[in-house]
Write an enzyme that holds these catalytic residues in place. Structure first.
Site, mmCIF file in Angstrom:
data_model
loop_
_atom_site.group_PDB
_atom_site.id
_atom_site.type_symbol
_atom_site.label_atom_id
_atom_site.label_comp_id
_atom_site.label_asym_id
_atom_site.label_seq_id
_atom_site.Cartn_x
_atom_site.Cartn_y
_atom_site.Cartn_z
ATOM 1 N N GLY A 1 74.993 71.650 18.045
ATOM 2 C CA GLY A 1 75.941 70.618 18.478
ATOM 3 C C GLY A 1 75.964 70.357 19.967
ATOM 4 N N GLY B 1 72.714 69.252 14.318
ATOM 5 C CA GLY B 1 72.543 67.826 14.049
ATOM 6 C C GLY B 1 73.825 67.030 14.061
ATOM 7 N N ASP C 1 64.363 71.772 20.822
ATOM 8 C CA ASP C 1 63.703 71.395 19.570
ATOM 9 C C ASP C 1 62.697 70.285 19.838
ATOM 10 O OD1 ASP C 1 65.205 73.104 18.049
ATOM 11 O OD2 ASP C 1 66.226 71.554 16.882
ATOM 12 N N LYS D 1 60.527 77.491 13.249
ATOM 13 C CA LYS D 1 61.533 77.849 12.253
ATOM 14 C C LYS D 1 60.893 78.173 10.914
ATOM 15 C CE LYS D 1 65.289 74.910 14.009
ATOM 16 N NZ LYS D 1 66.302 75.869 14.469
ATOM 17 N N ARG E 1 83.433 81.936 20.186
ATOM 18 C CA ARG E 1 84.753 82.538 20.402
ATOM 19 C C ARG E 1 85.025 83.623 19.369
ATOM 20 N NH1 ARG E 1 88.314 80.932 24.251
ATOM 21 N NH2 ARG E 1 88.256 78.772 24.973
ATOM 22 N N GLY F 1 69.016 70.918 19.995
ATOM 23 C CA GLY F 1 68.211 70.350 18.915
ATOM 24 C C GLY F 1 68.140 68.851 19.059
ATOM 25 N N SER F 2 68.901 68.169 18.214
ATOM 26 C CA SER F 2 68.886 66.711 18.199
ATOM 27 C C SER F 2 69.395 66.128 19.508
ATOM 28 C CB SER F 2 69.758 66.214 17.046
ATOM 29 O OG SER F 2 69.613 67.053 15.923
#
Lengths: 186, 294
Positions: free
Chosen positions: B214, B153, B24, B81, B165, B235-236
């Protein structure tokens, strides 16, 4: 049966694994210099050439790869062709100079310009998948052009090495991989 | 549809991204750092998910000017996005020529019942999923790549693990069922029978299966790859850490050597502080991003 290493740093190495199996070879993934020991030939797959260059550099794989190529055949597709080239433009970046061609990256445009078409390979036609493909601008005197598309070379062989700017691994047609397998036995 | 040239090209680019890290970025400087670190693609967005979470408000497609600058600057694929169901943001991104569109739950949904009819676009789409039914509905709509939603995030891998899973387990389950049971299962999953039968026969999705939501460390990336993800989105996790540049390089290395603990150790050494994580189980339902999408 011949063992074909597939450089598995990043990219469509899994599609090449299946293509090697279809062509009658035994594929193994190559991520370290030691992995090369078992291989009779090596495929450098499609993917992002900048990512692969970065990993070749930090893992000190460039020199072992050169030594391998001095003895055994190497086949590069798309990003693999960029890595094997003599020189690269747009942007300029380092390459292994295993085959005497100059290439320009993403020369046919972005993903929306990617296409599947037929290319002329001698008397035969091949289905060719071009994805954000590079363009071969120059082929050295030692190179043999095996296929062209709209006048551009898209499959080039030089001695034991070869490159395609398209992705034979994304079709069911095994002829390109078979030609590479044949180079291992001669 | 799955054998059409159009769909093969869309899946083809996803194949090229396997074993890599899609990062990101919110501006050109970050895009340059990502490319230099070895990202296989960048995802342009207005704000990274952890800022969206903090600042609230409506989150939309990124500024066209910034996406264009990023496209002009880096040579790797550029994704962007669009809001769930916002088929006009998607048309604008297609006209701009981005390489992939993420119809993403991270942005504020534009439609609370419908996703974009992705088959009608030349540009490929990736969509998030928490389970197999959701993944197959998105593929039926034309998505050429699936990623877990995780909890964007949060800096917490637990939701991405749950989602990968779940998807893998549900696929394994289909492979042992008889034809008549698949009809019932298609009904339970809310997915087309044709796709359910394909998964039962092949044991995997008909498109590449990546992970997102995550991932903050090299170990997180290796974990989801071990569980079946074929590439990762971060991302973050990168630009909210103390050391974006070295962390980006470390996660790139982890995505390649996910099966090699010694290389993972090398990748994990000398990293600074990861982003501050959130305990997802303490988040109120209204703050979860993963429940967006239908």
């Amino acid at each position: 049966m011949k063992t074909i290493g597939i450089l598995a740093l990043q990219g469509d190495f899994d599609a090449h694994r299946k293509a090697v199996e279809r062509a009658g070879g035994r594929p193994v993934e190559v991520r370290t210099a030691k992995d090369l020991d078992a291989c009779d030939g090596l495929i450098v797959p499609g993917g992002e050439s900048t990512t692969m260059l970065k990993l070749l550099d930090i893992e000190n794989l460039t020199e072992p790869l050169r030594q391998f190529a001095a003895r055994k055949p190497v086949f590069g597709t798309c990003a693999g062709a960029i890595l094997l080239a003599h020189s690269v433009t747009k942007p300029a970046q380092p390459s292994l100079n295993l085959i005497d061609i100059d290439v320009e990256r993403n020369a046919y445009g972005r993903q929306i310009d990617s296409r599947i078409t037929r290319v002329q390979a001698g008397d035969d036609e091949l289905e060719a998948v071009f994805i954000r493909a590079p363009k071969i601008l120059r082929v050295g005197s030692g190179g043999k052009i095996l296929a062209t598309c709209d006048g551009d070379p898209v499959w080039v062989e030089q001695g034991r090495h070869m490159v395609t700017t398209f992705h034979p691994e994304l079709t069911q047609d095994s002829r390109v991989h078979q030609r590479f397998l044949e180079k291992l036995t001669t | 549809m799955y054998l059409s040239d159009d769909f093969r090209l869309k899946v083809g680019l996803a194949e090229m991204l396997k074993g890599g890290v899609i990062m990101d970025v919110t501006n050109v400087e970050q895009a340059k750092i990502a490319e230099k670190a070895g990202a296989s693609a960048v995802m342009a967005l207005e704000r990274v998910p952890s800022d969206i979470r903090k600042e609230g408000g409506v989150s939309r497609m990124a500024s066209i000017k910034i996406i264009r600058q990023i496209m002009d600057t880096v040579s790797i694929p550029v994704m962007a996005k669009a809001r769930i169901g916002h088929f006009m943001e998607a048309r604008i991104l297609e006209a701009l020529g981005v390489d992939y569109i993420d119809e993403s739950e991270v942005l504020t949904p534009a439609d609370e019942e419908h996703h974009i009819d992705k088959k009608t676009y030349k540009v490929p789409f990736v969509c998030g999923a928490r389970n197999l039914g959701e993944a197959l509905r998105r593929i039926a709509e034309g998505a050429a790549m699936i990623r877990t939603k995780g909890e964007a995030g949060s800096g917490n891998i637990v939701e991405a693990v749950r989602h990968i899973r779940t998807i893998v387990k549900e696929m394994k389950h289909l492979t042992i069922l008889g034809k008549e049971e698949l009809v019932h299962e298609a009904k339970n999953l809310g997915a087309p029978l044709e796709l359910v039968e394909w998964v039962a026969a092949n044991g995997k999705l008909p498109v590449p299966n990546f992970s997102a939501g995550g991932i903050a460390t090299p170990a997180d990336a290796a974990l989801v790859m071990q569980l079946g993800a074929e590439a990762v989105f971060v991302g973050s996790g990168i630009f909210k850490s103390e050391d974006p540049d070295s962390r980006a390089r470390a996660i790139v290395k982890a995505a390649t050597y996910y099966n090699d603990p010694v290389k993972l150790l090398e990748a994990s050494e000398e990293l600074g502080e990861a982003m501050r994580g959130l305990d997802v189980s303490k988040l109120p339902e209204s703050e979860l991003l993963q429940t967006r999408g239908w």
